[in-house]
Design a protein around this motif. Structure first.
Motif, mmCIF file in Angstrom:
data_model
loop_
_atom_site.group_PDB
_atom_site.id
_atom_site.type_symbol
_atom_site.label_atom_id
_atom_site.label_comp_id
_atom_site.label_asym_id
_atom_site.label_seq_id
_atom_site.Cartn_x
_atom_site.Cartn_y
_atom_site.Cartn_z
ATOM 1 N N ALA A 1 0.986 -1.157 0.059
ATOM 2 C CA ALA A 1 0.034 -0.023 -0.060
ATOM 3 C C ALA A 1 1.089 1.317 -0.079
ATOM 4 O O ALA A 1 2.149 1.363 0.499
ATOM 5 N N TYR A 2 0.430 2.438 -0.355
ATOM 6 C CA TYR A 2 1.069 3.617 -0.571
ATOM 7 C C TYR A 2 0.338 4.489 0.279
ATOM 8 O O TYR A 2 -0.991 4.823 0.232
ATOM 9 N N SER A 3 1.149 4.968 1.489
ATOM 10 C CA SER A 3 0.147 6.239 2.341
ATOM 11 C C SER A 3 0.527 7.524 2.135
ATOM 12 O O SER A 3 1.629 7.828 2.430
ATOM 13 N N PRO A 4 -0.682 8.174 1.534
ATOM 14 C CA PRO A 4 -0.473 9.683 1.485
ATOM 15 C C PRO A 4 -0.401 10.189 3.013
ATOM 16 O O PRO A 4 -1.082 9.576 3.929
ATOM 17 N N THR A 5 0.017 11.334 3.080
ATOM 18 C CA THR A 5 -0.106 12.134 4.281
ATOM 19 C C THR A 5 -0.680 13.666 4.074
ATOM 20 O O THR A 5 -0.162 14.139 3.053
ATOM 21 N N LEU A 6 -1.658 13.784 4.820
ATOM 22 C CA LEU A 6 -2.152 15.065 4.731
ATOM 23 C C LEU A 6 -1.842 15.970 5.771
ATOM 24 O O LEU A 6 -1.287 15.822 6.733
ATOM 25 N N VAL A 7 -1.727 17.401 5.121
ATOM 26 C CA VAL A 7 -0.852 18.673 6.195
ATOM 27 C C VAL A 7 -2.537 19.258 6.571
ATOM 28 O O VAL A 7 -2.852 20.059 5.805
ATOM 29 N N LEU A 8 -2.895 18.631 7.660
ATOM 30 C CA LEU A 8 -4.422 19.188 8.051
ATOM 31 C C LEU A 8 -4.344 20.591 8.770
ATOM 32 O O LEU A 8 -3.560 20.360 9.782
ATOM 33 N N PHE A 9 -5.013 21.348 8.662
ATOM 34 C CA PHE A 9 -5.237 22.665 9.266
ATOM 35 C C PHE A 9 -6.565 22.779 9.752
ATOM 36 O O PHE A 9 -7.763 22.634 9.237
ATOM 37 N N SER A 10 -6.610 23.369 11.087
ATOM 38 C CA SER A 10 -7.849 23.578 11.584
ATOM 39 C C SER A 10 -8.957 24.529 10.911
ATOM 40 O O SER A 10 -8.193 25.699 10.601
ATOM 41 N N LYS A 11 -9.992 24.322 10.455
ATOM 42 C CA LYS A 11 -11.117 25.202 9.647
ATOM 43 C C LYS A 11 -11.212 26.194 10.712
ATOM 44 O O LYS A 11 -11.510 27.620 10.181
ATOM 45 N N LYS A 12 -11.628 26.088 11.979
ATOM 46 C CA LYS A 12 -11.691 27.020 12.908
ATOM 47 C C LYS A 12 -10.714 28.095 12.903
ATOM 48 O O LYS A 12 -11.256 29.269 12.932
ATOM 49 N N THR A 13 -9.529 27.708 13.248
ATOM 50 C CA THR A 13 -8.316 28.571 12.872
ATOM 51 C C THR A 13 -8.359 29.327 11.451
ATOM 52 O O THR A 13 -8.087 30.550 11.420
ATOM 53 N N TRP A 14 -8.470 28.462 10.633
ATOM 54 C CA TRP A 14 -8.328 29.042 9.268
ATOM 55 C C TRP A 14 -9.364 30.194 8.675
ATOM 56 O O TRP A 14 -8.766 31.077 8.245
ATOM 57 N N ASP A 15 -10.211 29.911 9.363
ATOM 58 C CA ASP A 15 -11.473 31.102 8.971
ATOM 59 C C ASP A 15 -11.136 32.447 9.672
ATOM 60 O O ASP A 15 -11.575 33.463 9.609
ATOM 61 N N THR A 16 -10.033 32.305 10.626
ATOM 62 C CA THR A 16 -9.792 33.614 11.572
ATOM 63 C C THR A 16 -8.430 34.241 10.700
ATOM 64 O O THR A 16 -8.121 35.438 10.906
ATOM 65 N N LEU A 17 -8.108 33.749 9.558
ATOM 66 C CA LEU A 17 -6.969 34.027 8.898
ATOM 67 C C LEU A 17 -7.141 35.001 7.828
ATOM 68 O O LEU A 17 -8.189 34.786 7.067
ATOM 69 N N SER A 18 -6.387 36.009 7.622
ATOM 70 C CA SER A 18 -6.364 36.587 6.355
ATOM 71 C C SER A 18 -6.201 35.949 5.067
ATOM 72 O O SER A 18 -5.558 34.891 5.155
ATOM 73 N N PRO A 19 -6.505 36.342 3.800
ATOM 74 C CA PRO A 19 -6.475 35.861 2.534
ATOM 75 C C PRO A 19 -5.046 35.542 2.338
ATOM 76 O O PRO A 19 -4.490 34.405 1.687
ATOM 77 N N GLN A 20 -4.269 36.584 2.580
ATOM 78 C CA GLN A 20 -2.660 36.453 2.590
ATOM 79 C C GLN A 20 -2.032 35.166 3.477
ATOM 80 O O GLN A 20 -1.195 34.446 2.918
#
Length: 335
Positions: free
Chosen positions: A234-253
Motif C-alpha cells: 500500500a502507498y500511504s499519503p499524508t495530509l497536512v491538515l489545518f484547523s478550519k476554525k483557525t483557518w477562518d480567522t486568517l487573512s487571505p494572504q
C-alpha cells in the motif's frame, strides 16, 4: 527636481504597500502534531515549510512542530484539529476514513505501482476533489505529503509466499481496510496506535507490523523485528491538515502563504523520503534484519487474493471516488 519628487512618491507608495502587506500578517504560532521523530523526512518538510512561512510573513507566522505523538496519536490530534484546540496535524488518511469514507480508496492494497502515479493523482484534480470534502468536517488540507510505500516486518519467519502470512499476529493501522487486507491474507490483524507499536513488538503482543522503510528505521523496529519483506502492499499519503476554525480567522494572504509553503515543504519532504528509503533498507540490513523480496508469481497470487478487498469496501468508499481514482490511473498508465 521633478524626478526627485517622483522617486520620493514612488518610495512612499512602496513603503505604504510594504506596510500594507505586513499588516495582512499577524503574530501567530501554529502547533503541528506528528507521530514520528524529528529525524524523519517529515522533519525536513516541516523545516522547509516553516522557513517559507516565516520569510513570506515577515517573521510573523511560526510553525511549531511536536514530535513522537507528544500531543496525542493521529486519531486524537486529528480530532483536536477538527474541534479547533490544535492548529495542525500531519496524518495518514486512516483516521479520517470513518468520517470521509471516500478517503478509504487510498488504503486499497496495490493501488499505485510507483510514486510518480501517486503524485499525479494527488497533486491534480482528483486530489483537489478529496481535499474539498475536508472543510465540512472541520479541516483544511494544505497539501499532500507522503509516508510512502508500506512493507511488512515480523519476528516469526521470512514471508516468501502467501501462506507465510498465516497465523502471524500483525499490527495494522486503526482502519477497516488494512484490517481486512491482512485478515484476508491469513494474518491475525490487530489495530493499534503507531506510538504503541514498539512496545507491542518487544513484548510479543504482536509478531509483526507494516510501515514504510523510513518509519521502520526511525522507530528502531529492527531492534525487535528480524524479517523485513518488501511487499509494497500500500502507498500511504499524508495530509497536512489545518484547523478550519483557525483557518477562518486568517487573512487571505495568511491562508495563501500557508498553502504555498505547504507545497514547498511537500517537495522537500517527498524528495528526502524517497532518497532515504533506499538508504534505510541498507541500514536495516546492517542492523541485522533479514530482507527479502517475494517472487513475481507469488506476488501475483497475493495481489489476486487481495482483489476481494476492492469489492468488499467499494460500496462504503463510494462509486464516484473509486471511478475518479481508477479513471485517472488509466489515463496516467495510457490504458
Amino acid at each position: 527636481m521633478t524626478s526627485r519628487k517622483t522617486l520620493a512618491a514612488v518610495a512612499a507608495v512602496a513603503a505604504i504597500a510594504a506596510g500594507g502587506a505586513q499588516a495582512q500578517f499577524q503574530e501567530r504560532t501554529f502547533r503541528v502534531s506528528n507521530g514520528v521523530s524529528k529525524e524523519h523526512p517529515m522533519g525536513n518538510g516541516l523545516a522547509k515549510m516553516g522557513a517559507c512561512t516565516l520569510q513570506k510573513s515577515g517573521n510573523k507566522m511560526k510553525i511549531q512542530p511536536y514530535w513522537d505523538g507528544s500531543l496525542g496519536n493521529d486519531l486524537t490530534a486529528t480530532q483536536q484539529v477538527r474541534t479547533g484546540s490544535l492548529e495542525m496535524v500531519l496524518t495518514s488518511t486512516a483516521p479520517l476514513t470513518s468520517i470521509i469514507p471516500a478517503l478509504g480508496v487510498f488504503d486499497l492494497p496495490f493501488l499505485f505501482n510507483n510514486e510518480k502515479e501517486a503524485d499525479q493523482v494527488l497533486d491534480g484534480k482528483v486530489g483537489e476533489w478529496f481535499s474539498a470534502k475536508l472543510p465540512a468536517v472541520g479541516a483544511v488540507n494544505l497539501a499532500w505529503w507522503e509516508n510512502g510505500f508500506r512493507h511488512t516486518t515480523n519476528s516469526k519467519r521470512p514471508i516468501t509466499r502467501l501462506e507465510d502470512f498465516d497465523g502471524v499476529k500483525m499490527r495494522v493501522m486503526q482502519n477497516n481496510i488494512f484490517l481486512d487486507t491482512f485478515k484476508t491474507l491469513g494474518s491475525n490483524a490487530v489495530p493499534m496506535a503507531f506510538s504503541e507499536v514498539y512496545s507491542a513488538l518487544e513484548t510479543k503482543t504482536v509478531d509483526g507490523q507494516e510501515n514504510p522503510f523510513n518509519n521502520i528505521e526511525n522507530m528502531k523496529f529492527y531492534e525487535v523485528q528480524k524479517y523485513l519483506t518488501l511487499t509494497k502492499h500500500a502507498y500511504s499519503p499524508t495530509l497536512v491538515l489545518f484547523s478550519k476554525k483557525t483557518w477562518d480567522t486568517l487573512s487571505p494572504q495568511e491562508q495563501a502563504t500557508l498553502k504555498e509553503c505547504a507545497v514547498v515543504g511537500r517537495e522537500e519532504q517527498r524528495r528526502v523520503n524517497r532518497e532515504q528509503a533506499d538508504k534505510s533498507v541498507a541500514n536495516l540490513r546492517s542492523k541485522g534484519m533479514q530482507v527479502n523480496e517475494i517472487a513475481p508469481a507469488e506476488m501475483q497470487r497475493i495481489r489476486e487474493k487481495s482483489k476481494v478487498i476492492y469489492e468488499r469496501h467499494g460500496k462504503a468508499i463510494g462509486e464516484e471516488a473509486m471511478n475518479l481514482v481508477f479513471d485517472d490511473l488509466k489515463r496516467i498508465r495510457g490504458q
